[in-house]
Write an enzyme that holds these catalytic residues in place. Structure first.
Site, PDB file in Angstrom:
ATOM      1  N   LYS A   9      -5.310   2.240 -12.327  1.00 57.23           N
ATOM      2  CA  LYS A   9      -4.681   0.631 -11.978  1.00 57.23           C
ATOM      3  C   LYS A   9      -4.052   0.067 -11.991  1.00 57.23           C
ATOM      4  O   LYS A   9      -4.257  -0.023 -13.322  1.00 57.23           O
ATOM      5  CB  LYS A   9      -6.709   0.435 -12.790  1.00 57.23           C
ATOM      6  CG  LYS A   9      -6.994  -1.003 -11.624  1.00 57.23           C
ATOM      7  CD  LYS A   9      -8.352  -1.732 -11.980  1.00 57.23           C
ATOM      8  CE  LYS A   9      -8.967  -1.822 -13.824  1.00 57.23           C
ATOM      9  NZ  LYS A   9      -9.935  -2.762 -13.618  1.00 57.23           N
ATOM     10  N   SER A  25       1.154   1.076   4.810  1.00 55.26           N
ATOM     11  CA  SER A  25       1.348   1.639   3.858  1.00 55.26           C
ATOM     12  C   SER A  25       1.577   0.018   2.483  1.00 55.26           C
ATOM     13  O   SER A  25       0.870  -0.888   3.142  1.00 55.26           O
ATOM     14  CB  SER A  25       2.418   2.395   3.381  1.00 55.26           C
ATOM     15  OG  SER A  25       3.396   1.577   3.411  1.00 55.26           O
ATOM     16  N   TYR A  58      -1.485   3.953   0.962  1.00 55.46           N
ATOM     17  CA  TYR A  58      -0.677   4.794   0.227  1.00 55.46           C
ATOM     18  C   TYR A  58       0.692   4.558  -0.546  1.00 55.46           C
ATOM     19  O   TYR A  58       0.537   3.366   0.720  1.00 55.46           O
ATOM     20  CB  TYR A  58      -0.126   6.049   0.924  1.00 55.46           C
ATOM     21  CG  TYR A  58       0.492   6.197   2.096  1.00 55.46           C
ATOM     22  CD1 TYR A  58       1.893   6.023   1.887  1.00 55.46           C
ATOM     23  CD2 TYR A  58      -0.065   5.364   3.558  1.00 55.46           C
ATOM     24  CE1 TYR A  58       3.002   5.634   3.432  1.00 55.46           C
ATOM     25  CE2 TYR A  58       1.334   5.552   4.761  1.00 55.46           C
ATOM     26  CZ  TYR A  58       2.491   5.330   4.660  1.00 55.46           C
ATOM     27  OH  TYR A  58       3.429   4.667   5.258  1.00 55.46           O
TER      28      TYR A  58
END
Length: 129
Positions: A9, A25, A58
């Site tokens: 994270k 993205s 992504y």
């Protein structure tokens, strides 16, 4: 049985820009990716702390040292420059190994400089800017 667990994270990242015309993205400074144990093309779940919205996309590797957190394509509608987000990756881990698995947490300041990082349950490692 395999469990879907938090792998890493980046906490308190600030969106620096957005590009609606890009195919999609999130572009992230490559130094931050390395510190957070994240990879280009890896799927991420992002949470916008300003409005509560969650979205998946992504990773695209950004320029090292740029401190860039740029949302691209449709994701650029989910957070504005200046919004604070949390960027998370997940992994499937065998239940036996999951008990001992510790995600990597990278804390950044409001300029996206790495402040500290740690494995969950362990002490912080302060990081130089």
């Amino acid at each position: 049985m395999r469990l879907h667990l938090l792998k890493s994270k980046i906490h308190n990242a600030i969106v620096t820009s957005g590009d609606l015309e890009y195919e999609g993205s999130i572009t992230i400074d490559s130094q931050l990716l390395e510190l957070a144990d994240m990879l280009p093309n890896e799927k991420v779940l992002c949470v916008n702390n300003n409005n509560g919205e969650r979205f998946e996309t992504y990773i695209i590797k950004g320029k090292a040292g740029s401190r860039e957190i740029q949302l691209n394509g449709a994701a650029a509608r989910c957070a504005l420059p200046g919004d604070e987000i949390i960027i998370m990756t997940f992994a499937e881990i065998e239940a036996e190994k999951a008990k001992d698995f510790k995600p990597m947490i990278l804390i950044v300041d409001h300029q996206n400089n790495p402040k500290r990082r740690h494995l969950v349950g362990e002490e912080d490692t302060p990081l130089p800017h």
